[in-house]
Structure formats: C-alpha cells, structure tokens
Write an enzyme that holds these catalytic residues in place. Sequence first.
Site, PDB file in Angstrom:
ATOM      1  N   LEU A 167      35.434 -74.004   3.862  1.00  0.00           N
ATOM      2  CA  LEU A 167      36.947 -73.399   3.766  1.00  0.00           C
ATOM      3  C   LEU A 167      37.897 -74.118   4.419  1.00  0.00           C
ATOM      4  CD1 LEU A 167      35.766 -69.850   4.741  1.00  0.00           C
ATOM      5  CD2 LEU A 167      36.392 -70.440   2.278  1.00  0.00           C
ATOM      6  N   LEU A 209      32.229 -78.088   9.232  1.00  0.00           N
ATOM      7  CA  LEU A 209      30.953 -77.779   8.704  1.00  0.00           C
ATOM      8  C   LEU A 209      29.993 -77.041   9.443  1.00  0.00           C
ATOM      9  CD1 LEU A 209      29.221 -77.531   6.089  1.00  0.00           C
ATOM     10  CD2 LEU A 209      28.382 -79.765   6.782  1.00  0.00           C
ATOM     11  N   ASP A 210      29.610 -76.035   9.526  1.00  0.00           N
ATOM     12  CA  ASP A 210      28.265 -75.296  10.215  1.00  0.00           C
ATOM     13  C   ASP A 210      28.681 -75.591  11.758  1.00  0.00           C
ATOM     14  OD1 ASP A 210      27.171 -74.363   7.768  1.00  0.00           O
ATOM     15  OD2 ASP A 210      26.077 -76.265   7.768  1.00  0.00           O
ATOM     16  N   HIS A 250      23.377 -69.808   8.886  1.00  0.00           N
ATOM     17  CA  HIS A 250      22.901 -71.267   8.662  1.00  0.00           C
ATOM     18  C   HIS A 250      21.281 -71.064   8.849  1.00  0.00           C
ATOM     19  CE1 HIS A 250      23.213 -75.284   7.674  1.00  0.00           C
ATOM     20  NE2 HIS A 250      22.352 -75.561   8.870  1.00  0.00           N
ATOM     21  N   ASN A 299      21.236 -62.269   1.866  1.00  0.00           N
ATOM     22  CA  ASN A 299      21.846 -61.830   3.032  1.00  0.00           C
ATOM     23  C   ASN A 299      22.924 -60.647   2.720  1.00  0.00           C
ATOM     24  OD1 ASN A 299      21.036 -63.500   5.549  1.00  0.00           O
ATOM     25  ND2 ASN A 299      21.186 -65.029   4.080  1.00  0.00           N
ATOM     26  N   ASN A 339      29.347 -66.982   9.323  1.00  0.00           N
ATOM     27  CA  ASN A 339      28.643 -67.581   8.529  1.00  0.00           C
ATOM     28  C   ASN A 339      26.905 -67.820   9.073  1.00  0.00           C
ATOM     29  OD1 ASN A 339      27.639 -69.441   6.175  1.00  0.00           O
ATOM     30  ND2 ASN A 339      27.644 -71.232   7.712  1.00  0.00           N
TER      31      ASN A 339
HETATM   32  C1  GRF Z   1      20.620 -68.679   3.463  1.00  0.00           C
HETATM   33  O1  GRF Z   1      19.514 -69.701   3.592  1.00  0.00           O
HETATM   34  C2  GRF Z   1      21.766 -68.930   4.200  1.00  0.00           C
HETATM   35  O2  GRF Z   1      21.282 -69.201   5.469  1.00  0.00           O
HETATM   36  C3  GRF Z   1      22.391 -70.263   3.721  1.00  0.00           C
HETATM   37  O3  GRF Z   1      22.249 -69.930   2.253  1.00  0.00           O
HETATM   38  C4  GRF Z   1      21.342 -69.134   1.765  1.00  0.00           C
HETATM   39  C5  GRF Z   1      21.643 -67.870   1.185  1.00  0.00           C
HETATM   40  O4  GRF Z   1      20.651 -67.217   0.661  1.00  0.00           O
HETATM   41  N1  GRF Z   1      23.808 -70.477   4.139  1.00  0.00           N
HETATM   42  P1  GRF Z   1      21.117 -65.821  -0.124  1.00  0.00           P
HETATM   43  O5  GRF Z   1      22.048 -66.068  -1.118  1.00  0.00           O
HETATM   44  O6  GRF Z   1      21.783 -64.786   1.210  1.00  0.00           O
HETATM   45  O7  GRF Z   1      19.934 -65.026  -0.580  1.00  0.00           O
END
Ligand code: GRF
Length: 201
Positions: free
Chosen positions: A91, A142-143, A107, A13, A105
Amino acid sequence: MRLGILISGRGSNFEAIANAISRRKLDAEIAIVISNRAAAGGLEIARERGIPMRVIESRGMERETYDKLVIEELRTHEVDLVCLAGFMRLLSASFVHSFPGRVLNIHPSLLPAFPGLDAQRQALEYGVKITGCTVHVVDEFLDSGPILLQSAVPVLETDTVESLSARILAQEHVIYPKAIQYLVDRRVTLDGRRAVIQEEA
Ligand code: GRF
C-alpha cells in the site's frame, strides 16, 4: 467497528473473521470485502454469506491511482478498520495515512523474521525450529509496523512447505480475530514501534 477486508486469493482469514463475528467472538461488522483479483476464491465466500463485496482490479494500475479507488470504496462503506487478508499488494504511504493505525495485516512468520513472499518456505529453508504468524499494524514498509499478536508454531523434521503452512494457517485464523477484538475493545496503545496491549478489564 466496521471492517473493510482486502483480499487477493483464497480468503480463509476473511472467513475466519466472518466466523468469529457470527460466533460472537468478535464484536464487529464486515462492511465490505474488496479484491484486487476477479478470480479470488474469497469472493465466493462473501457471496455465500451475503457480505458486500467489490472487485477493483489492480493489474496495470499505478499504485497511487489504485489506492485512491480503494480508499474511496472504504469511505463509502464507512470503514473504521482495514484488514489485509492475503492482499498481495504493497500500500502507498497515502493509503496508510488515510487510516492512521487502522490498517492491519497477517503474515505467516514471526516477524521481523522472513518478511515478504513465501515466508513458510523461507523458514523451512533457513532451518528454524520455530516459526509462526504475526498480526501487525501496517505502515508504508513491507511486513513492518507495530506487532499486535504472534503465535509460535514448531517446525517438524517431517514438514513440507504445505504441512507447515497448514499448521501456521490454523494459528492465523485464531490470532487475527483476536487482534481485531483488541482494537474493538480499545486495548491497544502505540508507543513508537511497540503496541502496548492493556490487560482485559
Ligand atoms: C496467509 O498465509 C496470510 O498470512 C498471508 O497470505 C495468506 C492468505 O491466505 N498474508 P487466505 O487468503 O487468508 O486464505
């Protein structure tokens, strides 16, 4: 807008955000990448691209103490927006309050369904026909926190956790840079839980 990206692992990401910036799809700058693990693959991506990075190991540290170190590093690099990208730590409230409405974030589920670890496996085992991914503003839970953008991904009969995760990940890479650009363009207004996104001018 100066971004601080927090990672723990692979960093795909983070890479998608960096790519969106170099392709001029995202008008921002990555000021610092911070990993809480020295072995995070994402650090190599930062190294290759010459993006400033720092390892701040979290193992054995108390949450507040750790978060203080990270806040300090983010402030040193004059970060405006913190993007969690596979950062595997919750956090503290004081971290979240240090960057009010300025921590995002990603998810891998359609929140509020399947928060926490292994969201793709949770979705598969539950038997939902549609899952996806969510970019949200981070609060101290969380989330949780207001949702900026989601993308739906169908679950196929033949899916494994790996195949489903891969299709979700492809969507993560699309919506994360897009959601950040909403903030860059100041199109987001928070109304309690709701993030209201203004139409493009
Ligand atoms: C992703 O699936 C994200 O949604 C989750 O952790 C994973 C991270 O993947 N929070 P990357 O390190 O960005 O490849």
